[in-house]
Design a protein around this motif. Structure first.
Motif, mmCIF file in Angstrom:
data_model
loop_
_atom_site.group_PDB
_atom_site.id
_atom_site.type_symbol
_atom_site.label_atom_id
_atom_site.label_comp_id
_atom_site.label_asym_id
_atom_site.label_seq_id
_atom_site.Cartn_x
_atom_site.Cartn_y
_atom_site.Cartn_z
ATOM 1 N N GLU A 128 0.862 -1.183 0.000
ATOM 2 C CA GLU A 128 0.000 0.000 0.000
ATOM 3 C C GLU A 128 0.897 1.230 0.000
ATOM 4 O O GLU A 128 1.719 1.405 0.905
ATOM 5 N N PHE A 129 0.743 2.079 -1.012
ATOM 6 C CA PHE A 129 1.574 3.273 -1.100
ATOM 7 C C PHE A 129 1.124 4.313 -0.091
ATOM 8 O O PHE A 129 -0.068 4.560 0.082
ATOM 9 N N THR A 130 2.085 4.907 0.591
ATOM 10 C CA THR A 130 1.820 5.967 1.552
ATOM 11 C C THR A 130 2.185 7.326 0.972
ATOM 12 O O THR A 130 1.772 8.348 1.493
ATOM 13 N N SER A 131 2.986 7.317 -0.083
ATOM 14 C CA SER A 131 3.400 8.525 -0.792
ATOM 15 C C SER A 131 4.016 8.093 -2.115
ATOM 16 O O SER A 131 4.041 6.903 -2.435
ATOM 17 N N ALA A 132 4.543 9.054 -2.841
ATOM 18 C CA ALA A 132 5.201 8.740 -4.107
ATOM 19 C C ALA A 132 6.507 7.982 -3.900
ATOM 20 O O ALA A 132 6.999 7.306 -4.802
ATOM 21 N N THR A 133 7.070 8.061 -2.687
ATOM 22 C CA THR A 133 8.364 7.430 -2.415
ATOM 23 C C THR A 133 8.333 6.469 -1.237
ATOM 24 O O THR A 133 9.382 6.052 -0.751
ATOM 25 N N GLY A 134 7.147 6.103 -0.786
ATOM 26 C CA GLY A 134 7.047 5.193 0.356
ATOM 27 C C GLY A 134 5.876 4.237 0.216
ATOM 28 O O GLY A 134 4.862 4.556 -0.406
ATOM 29 N N ALA A 135 6.036 3.054 0.797
ATOM 30 C CA ALA A 135 4.970 2.054 0.759
ATOM 31 C C ALA A 135 5.038 1.188 2.015
ATOM 32 O O ALA A 135 6.117 0.908 2.531
ATOM 33 N N ASN A 136 3.869 0.802 2.491
ATOM 34 C CA ASN A 136 3.771 -0.205 3.540
ATOM 35 C C ASN A 136 3.735 -1.556 2.853
ATOM 36 O O ASN A 136 3.007 -1.743 1.868
ATOM 37 N N VAL A 137 4.519 -2.499 3.368
ATOM 38 C CA VAL A 137 4.602 -3.829 2.776
ATOM 39 C C VAL A 137 4.191 -4.854 3.827
ATOM 40 O O VAL A 137 4.700 -4.843 4.945
ATOM 41 N N THR A 138 3.265 -5.712 3.457
ATOM 42 C CA THR A 138 2.879 -6.837 4.302
ATOM 43 C C THR A 138 3.562 -8.063 3.709
ATOM 44 O O THR A 138 3.550 -8.266 2.494
ATOM 45 N N TYR A 139 4.191 -8.850 4.583
ATOM 46 C CA TYR A 139 4.942 -10.008 4.095
ATOM 47 C C TYR A 139 4.920 -11.115 5.133
ATOM 48 O O TYR A 139 4.645 -10.895 6.309
ATOM 49 N N ASP A 140 5.183 -12.317 4.650
ATOM 50 C CA ASP A 140 5.334 -13.477 5.523
ATOM 51 C C ASP A 140 6.812 -13.815 5.569
ATOM 52 O O ASP A 140 7.466 -13.894 4.527
ATOM 53 N N LEU A 141 7.341 -13.998 6.762
ATOM 54 C CA LEU A 141 8.713 -14.464 6.921
ATOM 55 C C LEU A 141 8.643 -15.987 6.950
ATOM 56 O O LEU A 141 7.871 -16.568 7.708
ATOM 57 N N THR B 79 8.298 -1.534 5.541
ATOM 58 C CA THR B 79 8.160 -0.421 4.621
ATOM 59 C C THR B 79 9.205 -0.512 3.520
ATOM 60 O O THR B 79 10.261 -1.112 3.694
ATOM 61 N N SER B 80 8.862 0.085 2.401
ATOM 62 C CA SER B 80 9.761 0.178 1.267
ATOM 63 C C SER B 80 9.892 1.654 0.925
ATOM 64 O O SER B 80 8.941 2.421 1.076
ATOM 65 N N VAL B 81 11.075 2.050 0.487
ATOM 66 C CA VAL B 81 11.323 3.445 0.125
ATOM 67 C C VAL B 81 11.936 3.500 -1.268
ATOM 68 O O VAL B 81 12.684 2.615 -1.660
ATOM 69 N N LEU B 82 11.605 4.554 -1.989
ATOM 70 C CA LEU B 82 12.208 4.789 -3.295
ATOM 71 C C LEU B 82 13.470 5.604 -3.066
ATOM 72 O O LEU B 82 13.415 6.747 -2.619
ATOM 73 N N GLN B 83 14.614 4.992 -3.315
ATOM 74 C CA GLN B 83 15.912 5.640 -3.123
ATOM 75 C C GLN B 83 16.743 5.369 -4.369
ATOM 76 O O GLN B 83 16.852 4.227 -4.807
ATOM 77 N N ASP B 84 17.353 6.403 -4.895
ATOM 78 C CA ASP B 84 18.172 6.263 -6.103
ATOM 79 C C ASP B 84 17.381 5.590 -7.230
ATOM 80 O O ASP B 84 17.894 4.746 -7.954
ATOM 81 N N ASN B 85 16.096 5.959 -7.331
ATOM 82 C CA ASN B 85 15.204 5.469 -8.381
ATOM 83 C C ASN B 85 14.961 3.959 -8.310
ATOM 84 O O ASN B 85 14.635 3.324 -9.305
ATOM 85 N N THR B 86 15.163 3.367 -7.127
ATOM 86 C CA THR B 86 14.929 1.936 -6.907
ATOM 87 C C THR B 86 14.122 1.761 -5.620
ATOM 88 O O THR B 86 14.432 2.385 -4.603
ATOM 89 N N TRP B 87 13.105 0.916 -5.664
ATOM 90 C CA TRP B 87 12.334 0.601 -4.461
ATOM 91 C C TRP B 87 13.142 -0.381 -3.614
ATOM 92 O O TRP B 87 13.515 -1.454 -4.080
ATOM 93 N N LYS B 88 13.402 0.020 -2.360
ATOM 94 C CA LYS B 88 14.275 -0.755 -1.479
ATOM 95 C C LYS B 88 13.574 -1.112 -0.169
ATOM 96 O O LYS B 88 12.656 -0.425 0.268
ATOM 97 N N VAL B 89 14.061 -2.167 0.466
ATOM 98 C CA VAL B 89 13.639 -2.505 1.826
ATOM 99 C C VAL B 89 14.165 -1.384 2.719
ATOM 100 O O VAL B 89 15.321 -0.977 2.596
ATOM 101 N N SER B 90 13.339 -0.869 3.601
ATOM 102 C CA SER B 90 13.776 0.236 4.459
ATOM 103 C C SER B 90 14.651 -0.257 5.607
ATOM 104 O O SER B 90 14.517 -1.396 6.066
ATOM 105 N N VAL B 91 15.527 0.619 6.056
ATOM 106 C CA VAL B 91 16.335 0.330 7.239
ATOM 107 C C VAL B 91 15.411 0.104 8.432
ATOM 108 O O VAL B 91 15.666 -0.758 9.276
#
Length: 175
Positions: free
Chosen positions: A119-132, A146-158
């Motif tokens: 679910e996108f929270t902004s143009a550069t952020g998203a909430n991610v639901t996942y199963d480990l 959460t995932s963030v758009l950094q350097d034009n790539t969607w990444k796993v957030s710190v």
């Protein structure tokens, strides 16, 4: 009374895999000095870059969701080399020591993730639901990250990585 063994071995394996992140000596060297903001890391991704974003969501949400799913799957895949995981993690170079320690753990080698919702929270952020998953079997279902758009790539957030480290009950500098 709560049954502390609920979840069985798979939950213990997940916590063991997470604990190696928190207990590795190299962890003290890493921090998120960028406060979760884009750093100077230049990276490419196995997925193609996203289109420029709009104010409330990416220009192409379907492509962004596909990239988030691919990148999260690759990031949590024990077969993905650390050098690639660095490219898939927000401020990945700063977190390289943690990723290196995690890669050498036998419990981590059995742990992966499956994205179940975005679910996108902004143009550069998203909430991610996942199963480990541990050994392909769900261990922690419905996990939130959460995932963030950094350097034009969607990444796993710190923030997500640090949340997993916190499951071990240990505080890590930078998290």
């Amino acid at each position: 009374m709560v049954d502390v063994r609920r979840g069985g071995r798979s939950r213990l394996a997940v916590l063991g895999a997470v604990a190696v992140l928190a207990l590795a000596p190299a962890v003290a060297a890493c921090s998120d000095n960028g406060g979760g903001k884009s750093g100077g890391t230049t990276s490419s991704s196995p997925a193609s870059p996203s289109s420029p974003p709009t104010a409330d969501r990416p220009t192409d949400p379907a492509a962004a969701k596909a990239q988030i799913t691919r990148n999260w799957t690759a990031f949590f895949d024990p077969k993905t080399p650390v050098a690639e995981k660095v490219k898939l993690l927000e401020n990945g170079e700063q977190m390289r020591p943690v990723l290196g320690a995690f890669a050498g753990d036998k419990n981590a080698a059995m742990t992966s993730a499956k994205v179940t919702g975005i679910e996108f929270t902004s143009a550069t952020g998203a909430n991610v639901t996942y199963d480990l998953l541990v050994g392909g079997a769900p261990a922690l279902t419905g996990s939130q990250g959460t995932s963030v758009l950094q350097d034009n790539t969607w990444k796993v957030s710190v923030k997500t990585l640090c949340g997993l480290v916190e499951l071990s009950g240990v505080t890590v500098p930078g998290c």
